[in-house]
Design an enzyme around this catalytic site. Structure first.
Site: not given
Ligand SMILES: NC(=O)c1ccc[n+]([C@@H]2O[C@H](COP(=O)([O-])OP(=O)(O)OC[C@H]3O[C@@H](n4cnc5c(N)ncnc54)[C@H](O)[C@@H]3O)[C@@H](O)[C@H]2O)c1
Length: 467
Positions: A121, A150, A205, A250, A254, A258, A261, A264, A322
């Site tokens: 994101t 998503f 997004k 939604f 509650g 948190g 996503c 931030k 959650k």
């Molecule tokens: N978690 C969710 O439900 C969700 C849903 C939709 C979008 N997103 C977005 O997706 C992105 C990733 O979120 P997440 O929760 O999967 O990940 P996270 O932030 O928990 O972890 C990201 C991973 O990327 C790795 N990383 C960082 N820099 C790197 C590099 N240069 N090369 C290789 N690996 C690298 C880290 O070591 C880590 O394992 C974020 O932008 C988040 O906002 C997350």
């Protein structure tokens, strides 16, 4: 197709395994050596329903592999997905250093035309900047696609395999065709592939998350009003949600939202707007309401116990932000625990999967229980923070017998107040009237209570003096 996914956490791991399951050859890579080593030993770094089978089935047949060699994994891939973290800076802006670091690693490894898709994101303008970063070192043509993800933690596999929509933000025709082919097996019914430009895709997004968070904060505000007015937010929610223009999803009040996503992303959207000189009114208000909401449940406990909470034993069910995940990032449960600890309470916690994550934060400041029934032993109140399915209909007789005093604080409004009252509990929800047991002895043991007679003459409900 040969694919590379950079970043192997929720998004990267689910996407990598999902693409592999559709017959693609996928390398999931990460700079975190420990994470890749764990995957090599057959351990998933996260808890996510359905993910174990999806990952290991594809590893077994050789379609999914893990690597710390990011550049080597990029070479020869038709598409590279960037799924690295974009955490908030202290200013609220998204920290894009991992996205650009990934871009700098990708550039010299390109061999042929490659799609570089951003799944992380990222704020509007990131695709443009990434294009500049990659151009500096690229040896082959490429296209940057904004392909926001998503999926929802707790239902991530399902969301990825059956997406509501796939956003493909690029003007490059070849890139559109690569992603159309890649996503076609996920989108066999309906026309849910939406093409747009990079900037619109990036904003989509944030707008989606901000709108979802707005619904939550709005309903939390209504719940606070219900507390003051003696209305029941659960009834209000049903009445409001019955309108098809609004819909019923939604709308659950509650303890505040948190996770990694919503908080931030709203802060990043706000920062993006400010950087352009625009003033957002709704988004900051949604965040403010959420911050206030996170302290509501502890305020209710403090009101109930008065200044007498110091040294009392309080049980907390649910730590994850959650159900369905062990993720405790910005979990409202942590805000509640912090408040209870500050007030001097002894806190006994249980969560089906997030105990280790909480232990890493609190160490020996909490008491941890693998069983929800053990956690309530001797407790003077039970606080429900995460609506795990197994908490919905527990053996309330057993809970009551184990507790020192039978008092429930239901931050998710999952329990039926009348049902638990008949079992002997005092019940506090969010935006619902406090309900107390029938027996006079039990009523008299409750501090801070004012009484109101109901129509049939039986005093059973707390007056409008609820917290
Ligand atoms: N978690 C969710 O439900 C969700 C849903 C939709 C979008 N997103 C977005 O997706 C992105 C990733 O979120 P997440 O929760 O999967 O990940 P996270 O932030 O928990 O972890 C990201 C991973 O990327 C790795 N990383 C960082 N820099 C790197 C590099 N240069 N090369 C290789 N690996 C690298 C880290 O070591 C880590 O394992 C974020 O932008 C988040 O906002 C997350």
């Amino acid at each position: 197709m040969k694919l590379c996914v950079i970043g192997t956490d929720y998004v990267g791991l689910v996407a990598g395994a999902g693409f592999a399951d559709m017959g693609n050859d996928v390398v999931c890579c990460d700079v975190d050596r420990e994470k890749i080593a764990r995957l090599g030993r057959g351990e998933l770094p996260i808890f996510e329903p359905g993910l174990e089978a999806l990952v290991w089935d594809n590893v077994k047949v050789g379609r999914l592999v893990f690597s710390v060699d990011v550049a080597g994994s990029v070479a020869g891939a038709a598409a590279v997905f960037i799924a690295v973290g974009t955490p908030p800076k202290p200013s609220g802006e998204a920290d894009l250093s991992s996205v650009y670091a990934a871009g700098a690693t990708i550039a010299p490894a390109l061999r042929d035309f490659t799609v570089i898709a951003i799944k992380s994101t990222v704020p509007v303008g990131t695709a443009d900047e990434l294009r500049r970063v990659v151009l500096r070192g690229a040896r082959a043509p490429f296209a940057i696609v904004s392909n926001p993800e998503f999926l929802k933690e707790g239902d991530a596999v399902n969301d990825f395999m059956k997406p509501d929509r796939v956003i493909v933000g690029t003007d490059d025709e070849r890139a559109r065709e690569v992603l159309r082919r890649l996503y076609a097996p996920f989108l066999r019914t309906g026309d849910r592939l939406l093409y747009m430009d990079n900037r619109s895709a990036e904003l989509t997004k944030y707008a989606a998350n901000a709108l979802l968070a707005t619904r939550i904060s709005f309903m939390n505000e209504m719940a606070g009003l219900c507390d003051r007015l003696g209305a029941d937010v659960d009834l209000v929610r049903r009445g409001v949600g019955a309108d098809p223009r609004i819909g019923s999803k939604f709308l659950f009040p509650g303890p505040g939202f948190g996770g990694s996503c919503f908080p931030k992303d709203l802060r990043a959207l706000w920062a993006t707007a400010e950087a352009t000189g625009a003033t957002l009114e709704v988004v900051p208000a949604v965040l403010r309401v959420n911050e206030r909401q996170k302290s509501r449940i502890v305020e209710k406990l403090l009101h109930y116990f008065g200044s007498e909470i110091h040294g009392r034993r309080i049980a907390v069910w649910g730590l994850a932000f959650k159900p369905g995940t062990d993720d405790v990032r910005e979990s409202p449960a942590l805000a509640a625990i912090d408040g209870l600890l500050r007030a001097g309470a002894t806190v006994a916690v249980h969560d089906p999967v997030a105990l280790d994550a909480a232990r890493a934060i609190y160490g020996d400041r909490l008491e941890y229980f693998a069983s929800n029934y053990d956690a309530v032993a001797g407790a003077e109140a039970l606080v429900l923070m995460t609506e795990w399915r197994e908490f919905r209909d527990p053996d309330f007789d057993r809970v009551r017998r184990a507790m020192k005093t039978p008092v429930l604080f239901d931050a998710r409004n999952v329990w039926d107040p009348e049902t638990v009252r008949t079992i002997g509990f005092t019940y506090h929800g969010m935006g619902r009237r406090t309900v107390v047991p029938e027996s006079a002895a039990e009523r008299e043991s409750i501090p801070n209570l004012q009484w109101r007679r109901s129509a049939n003459g039986r005093s059973r409900r707390h007056s409008a003096r609820t917290a």
